[in-house]
Scaffold this active site. Structure first.
Site, PDB file in Angstrom:
ATOM      1  N   CYS A 118     -16.919  51.250-107.148  1.00  0.00           N
ATOM      2  CA  CYS A 118     -16.266  50.062-107.691  1.00  0.00           C
ATOM      3  C   CYS A 118     -16.370  48.940-106.655  1.00  0.00           C
ATOM      4  O   CYS A 118     -17.374  48.845-105.939  1.00  0.00           O
ATOM      5  CB  CYS A 118     -14.835  50.344-108.129  1.00  0.00           C
ATOM      6  SG  CYS A 118     -13.731  51.042-106.878  1.00  0.00           S
ATOM      7  N   TRP A 119     -15.344  48.098-106.560  1.00  0.00           N
ATOM      8  CA  TRP A 119     -15.441  46.940-105.676  1.00  0.00           C
ATOM      9  C   TRP A 119     -15.214  47.321-104.222  1.00  0.00           C
ATOM     10  O   TRP A 119     -16.097  47.206-103.383  1.00  0.00           O
ATOM     11  CB  TRP A 119     -14.470  45.849-106.119  1.00  0.00           C
ATOM     12  CG  TRP A 119     -14.147  44.814-105.061  1.00  0.00           C
ATOM     13  CD1 TRP A 119     -12.919  44.534-104.551  1.00  0.00           C
ATOM     14  CD2 TRP A 119     -15.057  43.942-104.391  1.00  0.00           C
ATOM     15  NE1 TRP A 119     -13.008  43.539-103.596  1.00  0.00           N
ATOM     16  CE2 TRP A 119     -14.312  43.154-103.485  1.00  0.00           C
ATOM     17  CE3 TRP A 119     -16.435  43.752-104.449  1.00  0.00           C
ATOM     18  CZ2 TRP A 119     -14.879  42.197-102.653  1.00  0.00           C
ATOM     19  CZ3 TRP A 119     -17.015  42.791-103.619  1.00  0.00           C
ATOM     20  CH2 TRP A 119     -16.243  42.028-102.744  1.00  0.00           C
TER      21      TRP A 119
END
Length: 359
Positions: A98-99
């Site tokens: 993800c981020w």
């Protein structure tokens, strides 16, 4: 190994090609801006849901936001499994990221591991990948030897790069990566430019595949290709590299540009909209004249005037100022714009660049 395995990007990079899937669970907007090479987007929060959860986090409470987010995430992961992964065997090996924080990728990785898949989660997420790309682009260009194709607009540099690539040469086509032809008329109507981050990812992905013992052909560019900036070290390396000066008659240059810009030939209104950006350089009277040439189908005459009065004067000033080895450039004169000519010229370029006496 216990799954989900949580590994750093430096640990994952050598085995990146060994994963059966690289899954980016960020929102579609985050994915579109940039992502790991070969990644697919399976968002656990879509764009609207991410905004909704983020707003609740700030305006109500973290607890309420996490409850809502968990509901969205659970539904979305279930849909991805049902729609995309249900038929996959037990030895299917995905990488999930993800981020940065790992909450979104951690949720998917945990469920995958409970199912029994040997899943790996990228520790630090996309941000660690982005940091790696930034660091690499600050050193990687120094490892290579570039051969820079110089020449005014329409002299066939881009077409030479295409033919060189088809012949197996190492080619760095910055305009292709940037989806832009590098001038006020350079926008490609069917291909919007990528983000700066995406451009740099594509550049890094290409550079790491090159062999440092072989030359890389590249076209002389300014610091910006459309809205995108070429990394500083790459620009410095290109400007200090050997040059090949490509020349072509003005008649053939006009014909080549007519072939390469069919959308402007077919849509004079679109062309005139772009020409308006040159008003501050050439004045309203000259732009009105060019508008009339476009509207009356005199496109060849218009292109000829643009080359002589706009592109060529600016090119001569810029190229001599920025490419310090231009005076020692090899000359490559193209007699015409036939396929045979470009094939022969590309072979000549490749042989010269790879000769130990001439490189």
């Amino acid at each position: 190994m216990k799954y989900p395995a949580v590994l750093s990007f430096s640990e994952i990079l050598p085995q990146l090609a060994q994963f059966d899937a690289i899954i980016d669970v960020r929102s579609p907007a985050e994915f579109a801006e940039d992502h790991l090479p070969g990644a697919i987007n399976c968002p656990v929060l879509d764009d609207a849901q991410r905004i909704q959860v983020g707003t609740m986090y700030k305006t109500i409470s973290a607890f309420e936001a996490k409850k809502l987010g968990a509901a969205f995430v659970a539904k979305n992961i279930a849909q991805h499994i049902e729609n995309q992964f249900l038929s996959y065997p037990q030895d299917w090996k995905p990488l999930v990221y993800c981020w940065r924080g790992g909450n979104r990728s951690g949720a998917m990785a945990l469920i995958f591991a409970r199912i029994g898949w040997p899943v790996t989660q990228l520790d630090g997420g996309y941000k660690t990948y982005r940091n790696h790309v930034n660091a690499e682009l600050a050193v990687l260009p120094q490892k290579f030897n570039f051969n820079v194709l110089c020449g005014p607009t329409g002299s066939g540099k881009s077409r030479l790069l295409q033919v060189l690539a088809s012949q197996g040469a190492q080619v760095l086509d910055l305009e292709k990566l940037a989806a832009h032809r590098g001038s006020v008329l350079g926008d490609l109507p069917a291909a919007p430019q990528p983000s700066q981050k995406r451009f740099e990812s594509l550049l890094w992905e290409l550079l790491i595949k090159f062999d440092p013992s072989r030359p890389i052909f590249v076209e002389a560019e300014s610091k910006k290709v459309g809205k995108l900036r070429v990394p500083d070290l790459l620009m410095e390396k290109m400007r200090a590299s050997p040059c090949t000066a490509v020349t072509l008659s003005i008649t053939d240059r006009v014909a080549l540009l007519m072939q390469d810009y069919p959308h402007f030939v077919a849509d004079p209104g679109l062309l005139n909209t772009q020409l308006d950006f040159l008003t501050h350089l050439h004045g309203k009277e000259k732009i009105a004249h060019w508008h009339q040439l476009a509207l009356t189908g005199k496109t060849s005459e218009l292109v000829d005037e643009l080359l002589r009065k706009h592109y060529d004067p600016g090119y001569l000033q810029s190229i001599r100022r920025n490419f310090v080895r231009l005076d020692q450039a090899r000359s490559l004169s193209l007699p015409d714009i036939s396929d045979e000519t470009f094939q022969q010229a590309a072979r000549q370029l490749n042989e010269a660049a790879n000769s130990p006496l001439l490189a």
